[in-house]
Write a protein that holds these residues in place. Structure first.
Motif, PDB file in Angstrom:
ATOM      1  N   ASP A 194      36.276  32.156  30.259  1.00 26.84           N
ATOM      2  CA  ASP A 194      37.650  32.608  30.429  1.00 26.84           C
ATOM      3  C   ASP A 194      38.374  31.632  31.358  1.00 26.84           C
ATOM      4  O   ASP A 194      37.952  31.424  32.492  1.00 26.84           O
ATOM      5  CB  ASP A 194      37.646  34.011  31.027  1.00 26.84           C
ATOM      6  N   PRO A 195      39.473  31.002  30.920  1.00 27.52           N
ATOM      7  CA  PRO A 195      40.160  30.023  31.766  1.00 27.52           C
ATOM      8  C   PRO A 195      41.041  30.644  32.847  1.00 27.52           C
ATOM      9  O   PRO A 195      41.432  29.961  33.778  1.00 27.52           O
ATOM     10  CB  PRO A 195      41.001  29.223  30.775  1.00 27.52           C
ATOM     11  N   LEU A 196      41.346  31.939  32.764  1.00 28.80           N
ATOM     12  CA  LEU A 196      42.231  32.559  33.751  1.00 28.80           C
ATOM     13  C   LEU A 196      41.643  32.547  35.163  1.00 28.80           C
ATOM     14  O   LEU A 196      42.336  32.164  36.114  1.00 28.80           O
ATOM     15  CB  LEU A 196      42.591  33.982  33.319  1.00 28.80           C
ATOM     16  N   PRO A 197      40.378  32.942  35.380  1.00 30.18           N
ATOM     17  CA  PRO A 197      39.829  32.853  36.744  1.00 30.18           C
ATOM     18  C   PRO A 197      39.822  31.429  37.283  1.00 30.18           C
ATOM     19  O   PRO A 197      40.016  31.220  38.477  1.00 30.18           O
ATOM     20  CB  PRO A 197      38.409  33.400  36.601  1.00 30.18           C
ATOM     21  N   GLN A 198      39.600  30.451  36.414  1.00 30.04           N
ATOM     22  CA  GLN A 198      39.613  29.064  36.871  1.00 30.04           C
ATOM     23  C   GLN A 198      40.999  28.686  37.373  1.00 30.04           C
ATOM     24  O   GLN A 198      41.134  28.023  38.411  1.00 30.04           O
ATOM     25  CB  GLN A 198      39.186  28.145  35.731  1.00 30.04           C
ATOM     26  N   ALA A 199      42.032  29.103  36.672  1.00 26.54           N
ATOM     27  CA  ALA A 199      43.398  28.804  37.102  1.00 26.54           C
ATOM     28  C   ALA A 199      43.740  29.546  38.384  1.00 26.54           C
ATOM     29  O   ALA A 199      44.401  28.988  39.279  1.00 26.54           O
ATOM     30  CB  ALA A 199      44.375  29.177  35.993  1.00 26.54           C
TER      31      ALA A 199
END
Length: 114
Positions: A70-75
């Motif tokens: 999931d890219p949201l936690p990375q952002a």
């Protein structure tokens, strides 16, 4: 790997809380930083800990959501790192100004007995 990751988060959080309870301002600021790093690692871990997989969606595997991270936690963590760095710099400037005005860096304004 999850156990090592959880232990690292626990050590960072525990060390940060211990430093937050210290009487000097610099130790307090370092404690805030460590707790911030622990929270960032926790949020980052919520995006699935995988290796060797594409960061977003591989069109061939789009039907299987467990295939990608999931890219949201990375952002969110990247944004939190930038904000945390700016906040720490601001706290250090306030620390130096406070120490210059009061002559001490204790949180309660008094010198220690030791």
């Amino acid at each position: 790997m999850e156990l090592i990751y959880a232990i690292a988060i626990g050590v960072l959080a525990g060390s940060g809380v211990w430093l937050l309870l210290r009487p000097r301002t610099f130790q307090f600021i370092m404690g805030l930083s460590l707790v911030s790093y622990a929270v960032n690692l926790f949020i980052f871990g919520m995006g699935r800990l995988t290796s060797g997989r594409p960061p977003v969606v591989d069109p061939a595997m789009a039907h299987d959501p467990s295939w990608y991270a999931d890219p949201l936690p990375q952002a969110l963590v990247l944004t939190a790192i930038v904000i945390g760095f700016a906040t720490t710099a601001l706290f250090l400037v306030v620390l130096l100004a406070s120490r210059g005005l009061t002559g001490t860096d204790h949180v309660d304004g008094r010198e220690s007995q030791s």
